[in-house]
Design a protein around this motif. Sequence first.
Motif, PDB file in Angstrom:
ATOM      1  N   LYS A  89       1.132  -1.084   0.060  1.00 48.93           N
ATOM      2  CA  LYS A  89      -0.126   0.005   0.118  1.00 48.93           C
ATOM      3  C   LYS A  89       0.938   1.228  -0.019  1.00 48.93           C
ATOM      4  O   LYS A  89       0.378   2.271  -0.253  1.00 48.93           O
ATOM      5  N   GLY A  90       2.007   1.167   0.291  1.00 48.13           N
ATOM      6  CA  GLY A  90       3.100   2.411   0.186  1.00 48.13           C
ATOM      7  C   GLY A  90       3.547   2.713  -0.970  1.00 48.13           C
ATOM      8  O   GLY A  90       3.936   3.851  -1.305  1.00 48.13           O
ATOM      9  N   TYR A  91       3.161   1.747  -2.105  1.00 54.97           N
ATOM     10  CA  TYR A  91       3.881   2.194  -3.358  1.00 54.97           C
ATOM     11  C   TYR A  91       3.295   3.355  -4.089  1.00 54.97           C
ATOM     12  O   TYR A  91       3.854   4.050  -4.764  1.00 54.97           O
ATOM     13  N   PRO A  92       1.822   3.436  -3.979  1.00 55.23           N
ATOM     14  CA  PRO A  92       1.180   4.855  -4.569  1.00 55.23           C
ATOM     15  C   PRO A  92       2.000   5.892  -3.910  1.00 55.23           C
ATOM     16  O   PRO A  92       2.031   7.005  -4.713  1.00 55.23           O
ATOM     17  N   VAL A  93       2.173   5.975  -2.542  1.00 54.28           N
ATOM     18  CA  VAL A  93       3.006   7.115  -2.058  1.00 54.28           C
ATOM     19  C   VAL A  93       4.239   7.363  -2.782  1.00 54.28           C
ATOM     20  O   VAL A  93       4.675   8.561  -3.135  1.00 54.28           O
ATOM     21  N   ILE A  94       5.005   6.280  -3.066  1.00 50.71           N
ATOM     22  CA  ILE A  94       6.505   6.467  -3.559  1.00 50.71           C
ATOM     23  C   ILE A  94       6.205   6.915  -5.150  1.00 50.71           C
ATOM     24  O   ILE A  94       6.843   7.868  -5.567  1.00 50.71           O
ATOM     25  N   GLN A  95       5.175   6.393  -5.718  1.00 46.41           N
ATOM     26  CA  GLN A  95       5.103   6.867  -6.941  1.00 46.41           C
ATOM     27  C   GLN A  95       4.801   8.531  -7.100  1.00 46.41           C
ATOM     28  O   GLN A  95       5.045   9.271  -7.897  1.00 46.41           O
ATOM     29  N   THR A  96       3.858   8.605  -6.018  1.00 48.74           N
ATOM     30  CA  THR A  96       3.388  10.140  -6.153  1.00 48.74           C
ATOM     31  C   THR A  96       4.647  11.146  -5.942  1.00 48.74           C
ATOM     32  O   THR A  96       4.830  12.195  -6.557  1.00 48.74           O
ATOM     33  N   LEU A  97       5.434  10.732  -4.691  1.00 50.22           N
ATOM     34  CA  LEU A  97       6.470  11.459  -4.375  1.00 50.22           C
ATOM     35  C   LEU A  97       7.708  11.538  -5.515  1.00 50.22           C
ATOM     36  O   LEU A  97       8.279  12.778  -5.733  1.00 50.22           O
ATOM     37  N   CYS A  98       7.915  10.374  -6.297  1.00 48.58           N
ATOM     38  CA  CYS A  98       9.042  10.360  -7.154  1.00 48.58           C
ATOM     39  C   CYS A  98       8.618  11.288  -8.360  1.00 48.58           C
ATOM     40  O   CYS A  98       9.294  11.976  -9.040  1.00 48.58           O
ATOM     41  N   GLN A  99       7.051  11.379  -8.662  1.00 47.02           N
ATOM     42  CA  GLN A  99       6.657  12.097  -9.784  1.00 47.02           C
ATOM     43  C   GLN A  99       6.968  13.676  -9.617  1.00 47.02           C
ATOM     44  O   GLN A  99       7.354  14.320 -10.322  1.00 47.02           O
ATOM     45  N   LYS A 100       6.739  13.970  -8.299  1.00 43.18           N
ATOM     46  CA  LYS A 100       6.455  15.355  -7.786  1.00 43.18           C
ATOM     47  C   LYS A 100       8.019  15.940  -7.853  1.00 43.18           C
ATOM     48  O   LYS A 100       8.202  16.949  -8.197  1.00 43.18           O
ATOM     49  N   HIS A 101       8.996  15.100  -7.591  1.00 38.70           N
ATOM     50  CA  HIS A 101      10.244  15.636  -7.426  1.00 38.70           C
ATOM     51  C   HIS A 101      11.086  14.983  -8.754  1.00 38.70           C
ATOM     52  O   HIS A 101      12.438  15.022  -8.536  1.00 38.70           O
ATOM     53  N   HIS A 102      10.605  14.412  -9.765  1.00 41.06           N
ATOM     54  CA  HIS A 102      11.261  14.061 -10.953  1.00 41.06           C
ATOM     55  C   HIS A 102      12.357  13.022 -10.458  1.00 41.06           C
ATOM     56  O   HIS A 102      13.398  13.079 -11.008  1.00 41.06           O
ATOM     57  N   ILE A 103      12.006  11.958  -9.806  1.00 37.17           N
ATOM     58  CA  ILE A 103      13.023  10.955  -9.498  1.00 37.17           C
ATOM     59  C   ILE A 103      12.647   9.692 -10.076  1.00 37.17           C
ATOM     60  O   ILE A 103      11.385   9.234  -9.951  1.00 37.17           O
ATOM     61  N   PRO A 104      13.667   9.181 -10.825  1.00 36.40           N
ATOM     62  CA  PRO A 104      13.068   7.717 -11.454  1.00 36.40           C
ATOM     63  C   PRO A 104      12.905   6.841 -10.735  1.00 36.40           C
ATOM     64  O   PRO A 104      13.429   6.396  -9.658  1.00 36.40           O
ATOM     65  N   ILE A 105      11.975   5.692 -11.187  1.00 35.32           N
ATOM     66  CA  ILE A 105      11.789   4.668 -10.586  1.00 35.32           C
ATOM     67  C   ILE A 105      12.211   3.266 -11.334  1.00 35.32           C
ATOM     68  O   ILE A 105      11.808   3.261 -12.361  1.00 35.32           O
TER      69      ILE A 105
END
Length: 246
Positions: free
Chosen positions: A43-59
Amino acid sequence: MKLYKKGDASSYTLGVFPTIELLKQRPQNVKRVVVHSSIEQNKGYPVIQTLCQKHHIPIDIHDRTIEKLSPKNNCYAIGVFETYQSCLQNDNHVVLEHPMDMGNMGTMMRTMLGFGYKNLVIIKPAVDIFDPKVIRASMGAIFHLNAVYYDSFEDYYQQFSNRKFYPFMLEGATNIHQVLPEKPYSLILGNESHGLDDHYLNYGQSIFIPHSEDIDSLNLSMALGIALFHFSKEQWEGKEVLKENI
């Protein structure tokens, strides 16, 4: 990607929650996030995705990297970041002399954050706070703290002498229950095995934590927890606090 070695310019988190804390508190230092292919169940993955998208961090999805770096099978995310330096605020400090246990260090960081302390002084030689084992034990609390190393306590004292010092010692002069804190202050605790040397009796008001004769001393992280609880009691009185789920 290689295993972390002391002094490396980059380190990494192990686990979803510490990775989220890294992304929230230190996004400017994050290089990339590596996730396991089965992370979508977390359930934490959507949080990671949102934060990475916000700060332009690749996954990157890369199971082998996760398996190589994580000693446990329940790790779904790794946050790779550049190590950094912090600055102490002129607030209450926790001073640890020669802490050497990674698990203890992480636990103490988490305990500090739980009681609202964010300035940590570490006297060398000491454990490397950016070791992934420390980061994991802290549950990401490290990213909330200002942690600064000093070569000696005297170096620290010269910079922050205008405050109250409370060294915790078996031979301390005052029972912790009789202490009324004067702010700003520094709580000083020694190494896991031998505590503080007698020369700390020359600094401030030495304190002991009373306990039964059935033990010779308290674990360092436990002693710090007791100290932080006592010294922070005033700030919690009358406030709504988060209750621990048991």
